[in-house]
Motif scaffolding. Structure first.
Motif: not given
Length: 136
Positions: A90-101, A117-124
């Motif tokens: 449970n210490t591992i952080k998750v970043v949702v990286l998705t094409s959904t808006i 965090d919740f970020l849009s693809k593509p990663i930069s």
């Protein structure tokens, strides 16, 4: 720099792009991948049940998670990962990286304490710079 991150995505091109950007940014020493949530949970079960002090398996410090995948999608993965069965991670952080808006997806992601965090693809590279600051 992180020691290890896990990218969970069913698209091989997205995974290749993630690896290239992460390596170029010196964001992590090691990048491991899973093609769906079930594969990722199997990886965590391997850590949980086969780890030993002589040859420990490193656990990732950050997960990039796609939502829409076959076999087991991101939401189902988060439901399992948020359960007591995986509480040692449970210490591992998750970043949702998705094409959904979809704004509902953003709101839903806030229900999971590990999602930072919740970020849009593509990663930069700028996205990784932003995350470096956030993870300090």
């Amino acid at each position: 720099m992180l020691d290890q991150i896990l990218c969970i995505d069913d698209d091989p091109i997205t995974l290749m792009l993630c690896k290239k950007v992460i390596i170029r940014s010196s964001f992590s020493n090691e990048i491991i991948t899973s093609q769906n949530g079930e594969e990722a949970l199997n990886f965590f079960n391997t850590i949980k049940y086969t780890n030993n002090k002589i040859n420990p398996i490193t656990q990732p410090q950050l997960i990039f998670l796609d939502l829409n995948m076959p076999v087991m999608g991101g939401w189902e993965f988060l439901d399992y990962f948020n359960s007591t069965e995986f509480e040692e991670f449970n210490t591992i952080k998750v970043v949702v990286l998705t094409s959904t808006i979809d704004p509902e997806d953003l709101e839903k992601s806030k229900k999971y304490p590990m999602v930072i965090d919740f970020l849009s693809k593509p990663i930069s590279q700028s996205m990784l710079e932003y995350l470096k600051e956030k993870l300090k």
